[in-house]
Scaffold this active site. Structure first.
Site, PDB file in Angstrom:
ATOM      1  N   GLU A  21       0.206  -2.977   8.293  1.00  0.00           N
ATOM      2  CA  GLU A  21       1.277  -2.061   7.899  1.00  0.00           C
ATOM      3  C   GLU A  21       2.516  -2.263   8.772  1.00  0.00           C
ATOM      4  O   GLU A  21       3.647  -2.224   8.281  1.00  0.00           O
ATOM      5  CB  GLU A  21       0.808  -0.603   8.004  1.00  0.00           C
TER       6      GLU A  21
ATOM      7  N   ASP B 183      -1.753  -1.704   1.744  1.00  0.00           N
ATOM      8  CA  ASP B 183      -0.386  -1.166   1.755  1.00  0.00           C
ATOM      9  C   ASP B 183       0.549  -2.052   2.568  1.00  0.00           C
ATOM     10  O   ASP B 183       1.713  -2.241   2.202  1.00  0.00           O
ATOM     11  CB  ASP B 183      -0.345   0.285   2.237  1.00  0.00           C
TER      12      ASP B 183
END
Length: 309
Positions: free
Chosen positions: A70, A129
């Site tokens: 991330e 993500d």
């Protein structure tokens, strides 16, 4: 490394019909953003544990100064958004992406979730993500600098989007979930996280690649957020983690695993800000990616236009 000039240099000009901006002049907001960006780079960007030509984003105390995927995604987004003749963001973008590539699983081309400060990989699974942010950042870099240099951003971005579809999109629900290629600890992978569902990216990926599966990903995310919005209309909160069988092709009963809640628009809310999509008009709180669209409309609008869907 190239000396190409930015097509959308910071500071940006533009705005959106939806949402609102702080009650500050654009000039002051630009100065504040520049100051925050410089402070962020000084604290988080490092060559420790990197090969020559790499940079990574440190996770600070939370990750014992290691790196997670991330953070790499955030670093690439910030670099492409803040690029101009003074910020050296082009070189930094390429260096962060080299780190991403060198810490990706060869089986799927997606980054291992975590590495320590020495560069040792600590996990054999993918938290998508971060990879989704990297894919969007590469497509934005193609708009920002073109793809004629050392790194072909467009092809790298399209390849990464294809890997995400192949390894992280759980079918037939079309929700995005973790990708695990090895599971020596016998962990359960029958769950996903609301933060993995980013409908704005899914719509763009469908347009860029022609893969209609991303429209199903977009619709699954809308269905997920709408379901939990109906359950929590006053707060618009969704479970952070929930079972994958919660939302099949025809819906299903909610089966959250964690009671801890996060904003339901934890990446999805950007669709209302940027494109005015009615399905996202739920009053969901502005999060980091939505905030980026406020400050940096140039690249986002160039990539996505103003269509809804």
């Amino acid at each position: 490394m190239t000396g190409r000039r930015e097509n959308y240099p910071f500071p940006h000009r533009g705005g959106y019909k939806q949402g609102f901006l702080p009650n500050r002049s654009r000039e002051k907001m630009n100065r504040d953003l520049q100051h925050l960006y410089e402070s962020w780079k000084a604290f988080y960007l490092t060559t420790e544990g990197c090969l020559e030509g790499e940079l990574r984003v440190s996770g600070g105390n939370c990750y014992q100064f290691g790196t997670c995927s991330e953070g790499i995604g955030y670093g690439m987004l910030l670099s492409v958004y803040m690029a101009n003749a003074q910020n050296h963001a082009h070189e930094e973008f390429d260096s962060i992406f080299r780190y991403y590539k060198n810490h990706s699983l060869p089986e799927c081309g997606l980054m291992r979730w975590e590495a320590d400060r020495t560069g040792k990989d600590l996990s054999e699974y993918v938290a998508p993500d971060g990879d989704l942010d990297v894919a969007f950042a590469l497509l934005a870099a193609h708009r920002q600098w073109g793809s004629e240099g050392e790194i072909c951003y467009l092809e790298e971005g399209k390849t990464l989007v294809g890997n995400l579809m192949a390894y992280t999109v759980n079918k037939p629900q079309y929700l995005i979930a973790r990708a695990q290629l090895e599971n020596p600890e016998g962990l359960s992978w029958d769950y996903t996280m609301s933060s993995y569902q980013i409908p704005a990216y899914a719509r763009l990926f469908a347009e860029i690649t022609g893969d209609a599966g991303w429209k199903k990903v977009r619709d699954a995310a809308y269905r997920l957020f709408a379901y939990f919005y109906k359950l929590n209309p006053d707060t618009a909160l969704a479970p952070f983690v929930f079972h994958l069988d919660t939302f099949g092709p025809g819906g299903g009963a909610a089966s959250p695993m964690y009671s801890a809640m996060i904003p339901a628009g934890s990446r999805g809310g950007q669709r209302w800000i940027t494109c005015g999509t009615e399905r996202m008009k739920r009053g969901w709180p502005m999060t980091i990616r939505t905030g980026m669209r406020y400050g940096f409309p140039g690249i986002w609008r160039a990539l996505t236009g103003t269509s809804t869907g």
